[in-house]
Write a protein that holds these residues in place. Structure first.
Motif, PDB file in Angstrom:
ATOM      1  N   ASP A 100       0.821  -1.208   0.000  1.00  0.00           N
ATOM      2  CA  ASP A 100       0.000   0.000   0.000  1.00  0.00           C
ATOM      3  C   ASP A 100       0.852   1.254   0.000  1.00  0.00           C
ATOM      4  O   ASP A 100       0.373   2.340   0.286  1.00  0.00           O
ATOM      5  CB  ASP A 100      -0.928   0.013   1.219  1.00  0.00           C
ATOM      6  CG  ASP A 100      -0.144  -0.005   2.533  1.00  0.00           C
ATOM      7  OD1 ASP A 100       1.064  -0.317   2.478  1.00  0.00           O
ATOM      8  OD2 ASP A 100      -0.732   0.283   3.582  1.00  0.00           O
ATOM      9  N   SER A 102       1.960   3.015  -2.248  1.00  0.00           N
ATOM     10  CA  SER A 102       1.781   3.980  -3.329  1.00  0.00           C
ATOM     11  C   SER A 102       0.866   5.134  -2.931  1.00  0.00           C
ATOM     12  O   SER A 102       0.781   6.126  -3.640  1.00  0.00           O
ATOM     13  CB  SER A 102       1.215   3.289  -4.571  1.00  0.00           C
ATOM     14  OG  SER A 102      -0.035   2.690  -4.259  1.00  0.00           O
ATOM     15  N   TYR A 103       0.148   5.008  -1.793  1.00  0.00           N
ATOM     16  CA  TYR A 103      -0.793   6.063  -1.420  1.00  0.00           C
ATOM     17  C   TYR A 103      -0.311   6.803  -0.184  1.00  0.00           C
ATOM     18  O   TYR A 103       0.018   6.202   0.840  1.00  0.00           O
ATOM     19  CB  TYR A 103      -2.183   5.495  -1.164  1.00  0.00           C
ATOM     20  CG  TYR A 103      -3.196   6.578  -0.841  1.00  0.00           C
ATOM     21  CD1 TYR A 103      -3.774   7.323  -1.859  1.00  0.00           C
ATOM     22  CD2 TYR A 103      -3.532   6.874   0.479  1.00  0.00           C
ATOM     23  CE1 TYR A 103      -4.681   8.338  -1.579  1.00  0.00           C
ATOM     24  CE2 TYR A 103      -4.443   7.883   0.770  1.00  0.00           C
ATOM     25  CZ  TYR A 103      -5.008   8.616  -0.265  1.00  0.00           C
ATOM     26  OH  TYR A 103      -5.901   9.621   0.025  1.00  0.00           O
ATOM     27  N   LEU A 104      -0.279   8.131  -0.299  1.00  0.00           N
ATOM     28  CA  LEU A 104       0.056   9.005   0.817  1.00  0.00           C
ATOM     29  C   LEU A 104      -1.026  10.071   0.933  1.00  0.00           C
ATOM     30  O   LEU A 104      -1.472  10.613  -0.078  1.00  0.00           O
ATOM     31  CB  LEU A 104       1.412   9.687   0.593  1.00  0.00           C
ATOM     32  CG  LEU A 104       2.634   8.768   0.473  1.00  0.00           C
ATOM     33  CD1 LEU A 104       3.828   9.566  -0.041  1.00  0.00           C
ATOM     34  CD2 LEU A 104       2.961   8.135   1.815  1.00  0.00           C
ATOM     35  N   GLY A 105      -1.445  10.348   2.131  1.00  0.00           N
ATOM     36  CA  GLY A 105      -2.411  11.425   2.330  1.00  0.00           C
ATOM     37  C   GLY A 105      -1.724  12.773   2.268  1.00  0.00           C
ATOM     38  O   GLY A 105      -1.066  13.177   3.228  1.00  0.00           O
ATOM     39  N   THR A 120      -8.911  13.238  -2.521  1.00  0.00           N
ATOM     40  CA  THR A 120      -8.397  11.877  -2.678  1.00  0.00           C
ATOM     41  C   THR A 120      -7.768  11.657  -4.049  1.00  0.00           C
ATOM     42  O   THR A 120      -6.691  11.068  -4.170  1.00  0.00           O
ATOM     43  CB  THR A 120      -9.519  10.854  -2.448  1.00  0.00           C
ATOM     44  OG1 THR A 120     -10.036  11.009  -1.124  1.00  0.00           O
ATOM     45  CG2 THR A 120      -9.005   9.438  -2.612  1.00  0.00           C
ATOM     46  N   SER A 123      -4.398  13.257  -4.076  1.00  0.00           N
ATOM     47  CA  SER A 123      -3.439  12.485  -3.285  1.00  0.00           C
ATOM     48  C   SER A 123      -2.994  11.231  -4.035  1.00  0.00           C
ATOM     49  O   SER A 123      -1.815  10.855  -3.997  1.00  0.00           O
ATOM     50  CB  SER A 123      -4.052  12.096  -1.941  1.00  0.00           C
ATOM     51  OG  SER A 123      -4.033  13.181  -1.035  1.00  0.00           O
ATOM     52  N   ARG A 124      -3.921  10.591  -4.732  1.00  0.00           N
ATOM     53  CA  ARG A 124      -3.556   9.377  -5.461  1.00  0.00           C
ATOM     54  C   ARG A 124      -2.588   9.700  -6.602  1.00  0.00           C
ATOM     55  O   ARG A 124      -1.595   8.994  -6.802  1.00  0.00           O
ATOM     56  CB  ARG A 124      -4.806   8.685  -6.000  1.00  0.00           C
ATOM     57  CG  ARG A 124      -5.669   8.062  -4.918  1.00  0.00           C
ATOM     58  CD  ARG A 124      -6.705   7.122  -5.498  1.00  0.00           C
ATOM     59  NE  ARG A 124      -7.568   6.580  -4.463  1.00  0.00           N
ATOM     60  CZ  ARG A 124      -7.238   5.591  -3.654  1.00  0.00           C
ATOM     61  NH1 ARG A 124      -6.055   5.023  -3.789  1.00  0.00           N
ATOM     62  NH2 ARG A 124      -8.075   5.158  -2.734  1.00  0.00           N
ATOM     63  N   TYR A 125      -2.878  10.756  -7.338  1.00  0.00           N
ATOM     64  CA  TYR A 125      -1.991  11.144  -8.445  1.00  0.00           C
ATOM     65  C   TYR A 125      -0.645  11.592  -7.899  1.00  0.00           C
ATOM     66  O   TYR A 125       0.420  11.166  -8.373  1.00  0.00           O
ATOM     67  CB  TYR A 125      -2.674  12.251  -9.250  1.00  0.00           C
ATOM     68  CG  TYR A 125      -2.032  12.568 -10.585  1.00  0.00           C
ATOM     69  CD1 TYR A 125      -0.983  11.811 -11.093  1.00  0.00           C
ATOM     70  CD2 TYR A 125      -2.494  13.646 -11.345  1.00  0.00           C
ATOM     71  CE1 TYR A 125      -0.419  12.112 -12.319  1.00  0.00           C
ATOM     72  CE2 TYR A 125      -1.936  13.958 -12.574  1.00  0.00           C
ATOM     73  CZ  TYR A 125      -0.887  13.192 -13.057  1.00  0.00           C
ATOM     74  OH  TYR A 125      -0.323  13.501 -14.270  1.00  0.00           O
ATOM     75  N   SER A 127       0.707  10.810  -5.084  1.00  0.00           N
ATOM     76  CA  SER A 127       1.411   9.669  -4.501  1.00  0.00           C
ATOM     77  C   SER A 127       2.088   8.829  -5.574  1.00  0.00           C
ATOM     78  O   SER A 127       3.193   8.303  -5.365  1.00  0.00           O
ATOM     79  CB  SER A 127       0.429   8.814  -3.700  1.00  0.00           C
ATOM     80  OG  SER A 127      -0.090   9.529  -2.599  1.00  0.00           O
ATOM     81  N   ALA A 128       1.444   8.679  -6.721  1.00  0.00           N
ATOM     82  CA  ALA A 128       2.064   7.939  -7.826  1.00  0.00           C
ATOM     83  C   ALA A 128       3.320   8.652  -8.315  1.00  0.00           C
ATOM     84  O   ALA A 128       4.338   8.014  -8.629  1.00  0.00           O
ATOM     85  CB  ALA A 128       1.062   7.779  -8.967  1.00  0.00           C
ATOM     86  N   ARG A 131       6.053   8.191  -5.609  1.00  0.00           N
ATOM     87  CA  ARG A 131       6.600   6.828  -5.646  1.00  0.00           C
ATOM     88  C   ARG A 131       7.571   6.670  -6.812  1.00  0.00           C
ATOM     89  O   ARG A 131       8.630   6.036  -6.666  1.00  0.00           O
ATOM     90  CB  ARG A 131       5.476   5.807  -5.739  1.00  0.00           C
ATOM     91  CG  ARG A 131       5.961   4.362  -5.604  1.00  0.00           C
ATOM     92  CD  ARG A 131       4.793   3.401  -5.626  1.00  0.00           C
ATOM     93  NE  ARG A 131       5.238   2.027  -5.525  1.00  0.00           N
ATOM     94  CZ  ARG A 131       5.456   1.378  -4.384  1.00  0.00           C
ATOM     95  NH1 ARG A 131       5.267   2.010  -3.235  1.00  0.00           N
ATOM     96  NH2 ARG A 131       5.856   0.118  -4.375  1.00  0.00           N
TER      97      ARG A 131
END
Length: 215
Positions: A100, A102-105, A120, A123-125, A127-128, A131
């Motif tokens: 998990d 790949s996801y950071l808040g 959200t 954060s997902r974009y 976080s990618a 990473r």
């Protein structure tokens, strides 16, 4: 020297174009990146936060160029139109090994002094992107050299802080306790002599004090 690279992002995102600038004195790498709906600067460098070790095992992923205040940094990442602020401290090997990971808040700026959670999707974009950059940093052939450079660069400051916040206070405490111990030993010597005299009255009937003891 600026090194330009293209990094792959997981679906549904497209590739990330980066320009990497290395600081051999501090061991930090500045990544200026661009992708659809995403652009900005992220700096990755070895981090000593909370570590009692001369060599760091953590990294700090900083959003934007240097500034005292997180929200004053130039070129902070703008993702989906949202300005990301702050940064994250990571153990890169552990982070990249997590399923998990790949996801950071992430956080977004409200004003100069406050921030709140980013949406959200942002954060997902973001976080990618993080990473991919952490992976690129971790796979560098000169990574150990960067870590050593960071350790040397931070050593004078860390040494001064170690002396001021730990060694000097502990030494002062030891000196104070040593003085107290001298006083305690002196009192113990006096009490030992008195205790010996008391025992003499109990074992020697001819001792003057023994005659004063009650029958």
């Amino acid at each position: 020297m600026t090194d330009r690279r293209t990094l792959a992002l997981p679906s549904p995102y497209t590739d990330l174009n980066t320009a990497e600038l290395l600081d051999t004195h501090t061991g930090r790498v500045t990544y200026r990146f661009r992708a659809p709906r995403a652009a900005g600067t992220i700096v990755i460098g070895p981090e000593f936060r909370g570590e009692d070790s001369p060599i760091p095992t953590l990294i700090y992923v900083q959003f934007g160029d240097d500034a005292y205040n997180d929200n004053d940094r130039a070129e902070r990442p703008v993702i989906n139109g949202v300005t990301i602020t702050g940064g994250v401290t990571l153990n890169p090997a552990e982070y990249l090994a997590r399923p998990d990971g790949s996801y950071l808040g992430l956080r977004r700026s409200i004003d100069r002094w406050t921030n709140t959670s980013a949406p959200t999707a942002t954060s997902r974009y973001g976080s990618a992107i993080i990473r991919a950059l952490v992976t690129a940093w971790h796979e560098r052939t000169d990574r150990d050299d960067l870590i050593q450079a960071a350790a040397r660069h931070a050593a004078p400051r860390r040494l001064a802080e170690l002396r001021r916040h730990k060694i000097d206070p502990i030494k002062a405490q030891i000196d104070k306790l040593s003085e107290q111990l001298v006083d305690h030993y002196a009192l113990a010597g006096q009490l030992s002599r008195l205790a010996a005299e008391y025992e003499a009255t109990r074992t020697n009937p001819e001792h003057p004090d023994a005659k004063q003891a009650p029958s």
